[in-house]
Scaffold this motif. Structure first.
Motif, PDB file in Angstrom:
ATOM      1  N   GLY A 169      -0.201  -4.084  -1.764  1.00  0.00           N
ATOM      2  CA  GLY A 169       0.531  -5.109  -1.037  1.00  0.00           C
ATOM      3  C   GLY A 169       2.035  -5.020  -1.174  1.00  0.00           C
ATOM      4  O   GLY A 169       2.753  -5.823  -0.599  1.00  0.00           O
ATOM      5  N   GLU A 170       2.526  -4.046  -1.919  1.00  0.00           N
ATOM      6  CA  GLU A 170       3.974  -3.882  -2.024  1.00  0.00           C
ATOM      7  C   GLU A 170       4.503  -3.267  -0.732  1.00  0.00           C
ATOM      8  O   GLU A 170       3.876  -2.396  -0.149  1.00  0.00           O
ATOM      9  CB  GLU A 170       4.336  -2.948  -3.185  1.00  0.00           C
ATOM     10  N   HIS A 171       5.639  -3.744  -0.327  1.00  0.00           N
ATOM     11  CA  HIS A 171       6.311  -3.160   0.838  1.00  0.00           C
ATOM     12  C   HIS A 171       7.807  -3.413   0.685  1.00  0.00           C
ATOM     13  O   HIS A 171       8.453  -3.992   1.558  1.00  0.00           O
ATOM     14  CB  HIS A 171       5.754  -3.781   2.131  1.00  0.00           C
ATOM     15  N   PRO A 172       8.368  -2.971  -0.455  1.00  0.00           N
ATOM     16  CA  PRO A 172       9.778  -3.259  -0.718  1.00  0.00           C
ATOM     17  C   PRO A 172      10.703  -2.474   0.205  1.00  0.00           C
ATOM     18  O   PRO A 172      10.333  -1.423   0.730  1.00  0.00           O
ATOM     19  CB  PRO A 172       9.969  -2.819  -2.170  1.00  0.00           C
ATOM     20  N   ARG A 173      11.872  -3.009   0.358  1.00  0.00           N
ATOM     21  CA  ARG A 173      12.889  -2.369   1.202  1.00  0.00           C
ATOM     22  C   ARG A 173      13.125  -0.921   0.774  1.00  0.00           C
ATOM     23  O   ARG A 173      13.266  -0.032   1.607  1.00  0.00           O
ATOM     24  CB  ARG A 173      14.180  -3.171   1.141  1.00  0.00           C
ATOM     25  N   HIS A 211      12.773   4.763   2.135  1.00  0.00           N
ATOM     26  CA  HIS A 211      12.366   6.127   1.791  1.00  0.00           C
ATOM     27  C   HIS A 211      11.406   6.689   2.851  1.00  0.00           C
ATOM     28  O   HIS A 211      11.562   7.831   3.291  1.00  0.00           O
ATOM     29  CB  HIS A 211      11.713   6.153   0.406  1.00  0.00           C
ATOM     30  N   LEU A 212      10.444   5.903   3.263  1.00  0.00           N
ATOM     31  CA  LEU A 212       9.507   6.363   4.287  1.00  0.00           C
ATOM     32  C   LEU A 212      10.222   6.619   5.614  1.00  0.00           C
ATOM     33  O   LEU A 212       9.898   7.570   6.323  1.00  0.00           O
ATOM     34  CB  LEU A 212       8.388   5.346   4.485  1.00  0.00           C
ATOM     35  N   GLY A 213      11.193   5.781   5.939  1.00  0.00           N
ATOM     36  CA  GLY A 213      11.968   5.984   7.158  1.00  0.00           C
ATOM     37  C   GLY A 213      12.739   7.291   7.134  1.00  0.00           C
ATOM     38  O   GLY A 213      12.799   8.008   8.131  1.00  0.00           O
ATOM     39  N   ASP A 261      10.973  -9.394  -2.200  1.00  0.00           N
ATOM     40  CA  ASP A 261      10.939  -8.265  -1.281  1.00  0.00           C
ATOM     41  C   ASP A 261       9.852  -7.260  -1.646  1.00  0.00           C
ATOM     42  O   ASP A 261       9.499  -6.409  -0.852  1.00  0.00           O
ATOM     43  CB  ASP A 261      12.308  -7.575  -1.269  1.00  0.00           C
ATOM     44  N   ASP A 262       9.291  -7.345  -2.858  1.00  0.00           N
ATOM     45  CA  ASP A 262       8.290  -6.381  -3.276  1.00  0.00           C
ATOM     46  C   ASP A 262       6.934  -6.610  -2.625  1.00  0.00           C
ATOM     47  O   ASP A 262       6.176  -5.686  -2.409  1.00  0.00           O
ATOM     48  CB  ASP A 262       8.120  -6.400  -4.792  1.00  0.00           C
ATOM     49  N   PHE A 263       6.610  -7.856  -2.355  1.00  0.00           N
ATOM     50  CA  PHE A 263       5.310  -8.168  -1.773  1.00  0.00           C
ATOM     51  C   PHE A 263       5.537  -8.897  -0.465  1.00  0.00           C
ATOM     52  O   PHE A 263       5.650 -10.101  -0.422  1.00  0.00           O
ATOM     53  CB  PHE A 263       4.477  -9.018  -2.736  1.00  0.00           C
ATOM     54  N   GLU A 264       5.593  -8.127   0.608  1.00  0.00           N
ATOM     55  CA  GLU A 264       5.885  -8.704   1.910  1.00  0.00           C
ATOM     56  C   GLU A 264       4.649  -8.758   2.781  1.00  0.00           C
ATOM     57  O   GLU A 264       4.710  -8.638   3.977  1.00  0.00           O
ATOM     58  CB  GLU A 264       6.976  -7.900   2.608  1.00  0.00           C
ATOM     59  N   TYR A 317       3.114   6.166  -3.944  1.00  0.00           N
ATOM     60  CA  TYR A 317       3.608   5.315  -2.859  1.00  0.00           C
ATOM     61  C   TYR A 317       2.450   4.633  -2.126  1.00  0.00           C
ATOM     62  O   TYR A 317       2.506   3.445  -1.826  1.00  0.00           O
ATOM     63  CB  TYR A 317       4.428   6.123  -1.849  1.00  0.00           C
ATOM     64  N   LEU A 318       1.405   5.405  -1.837  1.00  0.00           N
ATOM     65  CA  LEU A 318       0.260   4.821  -1.132  1.00  0.00           C
ATOM     66  C   LEU A 318      -0.415   3.729  -1.963  1.00  0.00           C
ATOM     67  O   LEU A 318      -0.822   2.702  -1.424  1.00  0.00           O
ATOM     68  CB  LEU A 318      -0.752   5.907  -0.769  1.00  0.00           C
TER      69      LEU A 318
END
Length: 106
Positions: free
Chosen positions: A87-91, A96-98, A3-6, A80-81
């Motif tokens: 390439g990380e985009h973990p849940r 958090h961004l949501g 889930d870390d690299f989606e 975060y950026l």
């Protein structure tokens, strides 16, 4: 699935994104330049890079607003950026961004 690299966008996801691209441009979620980059991506890695740059742009706007509102420090936002750029985009990051996005609309 890690889930870390989606950033490995599957073929069905690519197709779905491409089918919705005109609506995303019309709504302002994706620029014409970004749409053209997605449409012309010949290799999956090129497509993934284009998706990642869109994610970074969206996240940067949310993170800048959170910094301005005192919800996080500039250093936290930069962290975060950097994760997204790698390439990380973990849940957990998406969640958090949501939350930041929802707070900014209230």
């Amino acid at each position: 699935m890690n889930d870390d690299f989606e950033n490995q966008t599957g073929s069905k996801s690519r197709e779905r994104i491409l089918e919705r691209l005109d609506k995303m441009v019309a709504s302002g979620r994706v620029t014409e330049t970004e749409a053209a980059r997605l449409r012309t991506a010949a290799e999956p890695d090129q497509f993934d890079d284009a998706v990642r740059s869109i994610r970074v742009r969206h996240a940067a706007a949310r993170l800048d607003a959170a910094v301005d509102a005192g919800q996080m420090t500039q250093e936290e936002a930069a962290g975060y950026l950097e994760r997204l750029r790698k390439g990380e985009h973990p849940r957990s990051l998406r969640t958090h961004l949501g939350k930041l996005h929802r707070r900014s609309r209230t």
